[in-house]
Each structure stands twice: as structure tokens, then as C-alpha cells.
Design an enzyme around this catalytic site. Structure first.
Site, mmCIF file in Angstrom:
data_model
loop_
_atom_site.group_PDB
_atom_site.id
_atom_site.type_symbol
_atom_site.label_atom_id
_atom_site.label_comp_id
_atom_site.label_asym_id
_atom_site.label_seq_id
_atom_site.Cartn_x
_atom_site.Cartn_y
_atom_site.Cartn_z
ATOM 1 N N HIS A 58 -8.694 -6.031 -12.363
ATOM 2 C CA HIS A 58 -9.313 -6.907 -11.471
ATOM 3 C C HIS A 58 -10.910 -6.527 -10.970
ATOM 4 C CE1 HIS A 58 -8.807 -5.266 -7.318
ATOM 5 N NE2 HIS A 58 -7.987 -4.714 -8.015
ATOM 6 N N SER A 63 -4.067 1.468 -8.419
ATOM 7 C CA SER A 63 -3.297 2.520 -7.392
ATOM 8 C C SER A 63 -2.031 2.879 -8.043
ATOM 9 C CB SER A 63 -2.957 1.411 -6.146
ATOM 10 O OG SER A 63 -4.217 1.105 -5.773
ATOM 11 N N CYS A 119 -10.707 -1.225 1.620
ATOM 12 C CA CYS A 119 -9.694 -0.665 2.309
ATOM 13 C C CYS A 119 -9.886 -0.327 3.554
ATOM 14 C CB CYS A 119 -8.935 0.298 1.389
ATOM 15 S SG CYS A 119 -9.106 -0.024 -0.667
HETATM 16 C C1 LIG Z 1 -10.195 -0.676 -6.591
HETATM 17 C C2 LIG Z 1 -9.646 0.830 -6.952
HETATM 18 C C3 LIG Z 1 -8.567 1.336 -6.947
HETATM 19 C C4 LIG Z 1 -7.371 0.535 -6.577
HETATM 20 O O1 LIG Z 1 -6.919 -0.606 -7.879
HETATM 21 P P1 LIG Z 1 -5.998 -1.543 -7.578
HETATM 22 O O2 LIG Z 1 -5.861 -2.240 -9.126
HETATM 23 O O3 LIG Z 1 -6.683 -2.458 -6.676
HETATM 24 O O4 LIG Z 1 -4.846 -0.983 -7.036
HETATM 25 C C5 LIG Z 1 -8.506 2.725 -7.218
HETATM 26 N N1 LIG Z 1 -9.580 3.590 -7.387
HETATM 27 C C6 LIG Z 1 -10.861 2.904 -7.333
HETATM 28 C C7 LIG Z 1 -12.115 3.778 -7.621
HETATM 29 C C8 LIG Z 1 -11.091 1.380 -7.119
HETATM 30 O O5 LIG Z 1 -12.033 1.184 -6.862
#
Ligand SMILES: *Cc1c(COP(=O)(O)O)cnc(C)c1O
Length: 401
Positions: free
Chosen positions: A204, A74, A327
């Protein structure tokens, strides 16, 4: 709970044993601040430097310093998009192109920029969930500052022609960013071959720890800061380094990238067997292109049911799955991704996303294939929506006969 199958790898993944082992020293005795001048700090600095080199190699970036450590996907998306928007605005360019089915880290950043006076064009992704380069070219204007298109979608797993899209943007002198959070560690990524200016990734999603990620920034692109403070990350992203997280992320990425061919082969076989099996269910459909999709992604709709009820019943059977993205769960709105494919609301509600990884086995697929059809049958037997569909069918058949 006796049986447990984790089938939600697009939401997050288990920390790899290797990554945890590599992190442990930096969570315990080696706690120095990388910016400190004594030896304890120096050891942390060395670990961060080594991790940066590993990340560089895995992405084939020209230099380790093209990799900037951040707190996750993010933040990388926010930084890339807000920074590129600022660069554009200085030249009087206040138009940004993206797609209808981006992650909310991108879409909500664009909403914010819209309030700041930017114009946003969201390209359609069509029924197959893939952006067309000619439609991107048609949308580019004199005042376009940035094109941002995700590499692979987190809900339906469709893979975009990033190299072609980036070439179109560059032909018109427009910066190109890709949210590659779902792709890094799963698909081979070479930032030089792709020629992208900015690329976001998150630890992650490839068995690294949570709360850490990276933004690749092409050399010479002077991206303005998102976070101000200390001199970390060449003065571009302040904050004491998350040494353990950074080390864990680099270890996990190297491990993931090293096994891409084997994993792709195995997960593609499992994915296709599961899709073929679930398609035997009456009035079911696959969401997104069947070929150009992530190896471990299954996303389907079953008419006449609510995705949430299906998830709860699968959870009782020990299967962790998702409808839409993590989300949006908790809200009753259907997924913006499925709506972007042109699915009507009532069908988009009945979606199921199963995303697989290294820990999953063929037995997991057998098990899921044995539990899903009876659950859907039960849910349909209680569903007024399904009754309506059946009545409509009967009506249509009578007219034909
Ligand atoms: C999970 C995800 C994010 C957000 O990543 P975080 O490390 O959880 O903030 C952004 N873009 C996509 C495509 C994702 O799958």
C-alpha cells in the site's frame, strides 16, 4: 470539501487503476483456493506464481521463490527480525544492532526481544538523519546476530547507505535486514547488488492494495516461521493466499518501478520548490539531509507552533498532511524520529510532513505555498511559546546593541 490535495503518500497511497483491474477477477469469479486441485484453484495458483515472478524481476531477486508473500510491512519486519534473532540465539549470539529512528514495527519487535534476553544497540542517526558505516562497524561484537537498518525513513525521507552498511555487517559475518517499505517502488532496488539477506516491503506504499506485502529471504537462509499452519509459501508462512492482494501488489510494483526516473525528476523539482518557499518563513527548518532524501518528502519544523493545530487548519483548507508518522498521531509525544535528530521537544512538536506522489501537481505546491504561511502567522499570534521566542530575541538584540 471542494479542494482536496493528498500529501500523505508516506502513510498510504491510492490504489492504482491498473492494480484494481488486475485484482477484480480474483475478487469475483476466480475465487478458488490456490491450494485446491481443480481448475478454479489452479487459476489462482497461476496468478500467484506470475505475481511472484513479477516481484522477483522488480527486485532482481535470483529466484521467484526468494519472495515470500505476507500481510504487509509490519509482518515482514516482525518475521525477519524475530527469525534472524532465533538463528543467532542458537549460536549463542544475542546482540542486535539497529537505529534510533526505525519504524515502530522494528523498534517494538526489538523491545520484545530485549525482554527475551537480547541486547539491543541503537545507532545514532545524527542531525542529518543518516547512519554512518564506521559507527556500525564499531558497534559490531562477537555475539552480534543481526543488523537491521531501514532503507528510507518514513518521516524525514532520508536514504541510508544500505550497500555500505550491509558490506560492513557481512565483513563480520552478521546477517543484514532492511525495512525497505518506503523505498520499494520509489528508488531502484536490486537485492543482489545490495547483497542484503532480508528485505521488507509493503504494497500500500506504492499504490497497491492494503494488507499485503513481501519479505525477500536470501537463498539458503533457513528463517524460522512466524506463522504456522498450512504448506503455503514453501511451508514458511501459512494461510490461504490473498490472491487478489498479491496480484494487485505485483501489478502496482511493476507500474511504479517502470516510472521511477520520470517520477523522481518531477517530485524532486516539486519538493525542492516547496522547501525553498517554506524556508522563507521565519524560524523554520528542514528536518533531515536535503540531498539524500526521498523525492516526494518534505519535513519541516516551524518554531512556536503545535504540529497538530497546523494539520487541523491545513485540513480545513483541503490539504491532507501529517506531522510525524500516522502511527504516533493521536499521541501528544513528539516524534521519536525528530528527537533522534537531536531536536528539542518544543521544536519537534511543530513539525509538518508533506509527502507527494504521481497524483500531485505543481499547482498543489503553489496552493500549499499560499496557505501555509498565513496559517503559521495566525497560530503564532495566539502562541505563548512564540511570544517567549520573540521576547528572547528582543532581549538578545538589546544586549548586542
Ligand atoms: C508503513 C511502514 C511500515 C508498515 O507497513 P504496513 O504494511 O502498514 O504494516 C513499516 N515500515 C515502514 C518504514 C513504513 O513506512
Amino acid at each position: 470539501m471542494s479542494k482536496h490535495i493528498y500529501a500523505d503518500h508516506a502513510a498510504t497511497t491510492r490504489l492504482s487503476d491498473k492494480a484494481l483491474a488486475a485484482m477484480m477477477p480474483y475478487l469475483t469469479e476466480c475465487y478458488g483456493n490456490p491450494s485446491s486441485l481443480y481448475r478454479l484453484g489452479g487459476e489462482s495458483q497461476k496468478a500467484v506464481d506470475a505475481a511472484r515472478m513479477t516481484m522477483q524481476e522488480c527486485l532482481n531477486a535470483p529466484r521467484p521463490n526468494d519472495i515470500y508473500f505476507v500481510s504487509g510491512g509490519s509482518e515482514a519486519d516482525n518475521w525477519a527480525i524475530r527469525g534472524a534473532a532465533e538463528i543467532g540465539a542458537k549460536k549463542g549470539k544475542k546482540h542486535i544492532i539497529s537505529t534510533e529512528f526505525e519504524h515502530h514495527a522494528v523498534l517494538h519487535t526489538l523491545d520484545y526481544l530485549k525482554k527475551q534476553g537480547f541486547e539491543i544497540t541503537l545507532l545514532p542517526v545524527h542531525e542529518n538523519g543518516i547512519v554512518r558505516p564506521d559507527e556500525l562497524e564499531a558497534a559490531i561484537r562477537e555475539d552480534t546476530a543481526l543488523v537491521t537498518v531501514m532503507f528510507a525513513n518514513n518521516e524525514i525521507g532520508t536514504i541510508q547507505p544500505i550497500k555500505e552498511l550491509c558490506a560492513v555487517a557481512h565483513k563480520h559475518n552478521v546477517l543484514f535486514h532492511t525495512d525497505a517499505v518506503q523505498a520499494v517502488g520509489t528508488l531502484p532496488i536490486d537485492v543482489q547488488e545490495l547483497d542484503v539477506d532480508l528485505l521488507s516491503l509493503s504494497s500500500h506504499k506504492f499504490h497497491g492494495p492494503k494488507g499485503v506485502g513481501a519479505l525477500y529471504i536470501r537463498k539458503g537462509l533457513n528463517l524460522p516461521n512466524l506463522i504456522y499452519g498450512g504448506a503455503q509459501e514453501r511451508g514458511k508462512r501459512a494461510g490461504t493466499e490473498n490472491t487478489a492482494g498479491i496480484v494487485g501488489m505485483a501489478t502496482a510494483l511493476k507500474e511504479a518501478v517502470g516510472s521511477i526516473p520520470q517520477r523522481t525528476e518531477r517530485l524532486t523539482r516539486m519538493r525542492d520548490r516547496l522547501i525553498d518557499g517554506l524556508l522563507k518563513i521565519d524560524r523554520s527548518r528542514v528536518n533531515g539531509d536535503r540531498l539524500h532524501r526521498l523525492p516526494g518528502n518534505v519535513n519541516m519544523c516551524f518554531e512556536g507552533i503545535e504540529g497538530e493545530s497546523l494539520l487541523l487548519m491545513l485540513d480545513l483548507k483541503g490539504v491532507s498532511a501529517s506531522s510525524g508518522s500516522a502511527c504516533t498521531s493521536g499521541s501528544l509525544d513528539p516524534s521519536h524520529v525528530l528527537l533522534a535528530l537531536g531536536l528539542p521537544h518544543e521544536i519537534a512538536h511543530g513539525s509538518l510532513r508533506l509527502t507527494f506522489g504521481d497524483d500531485n501537481t505543481e499547482e498543489d505546491i503553489d496552493y500549499i505555498l499560499s496557505v501555509v504561511p498565513p496559517i503559521i502567522e495566525r497560530l503564532r499570534s495566539m502562541s505563548p511559546l512564540w511570544e517567549k521566542i520573540v521576547m528572547q530575541d528582543r532581549h538578545d538584540n538589546q544586549k548586542e546593541g
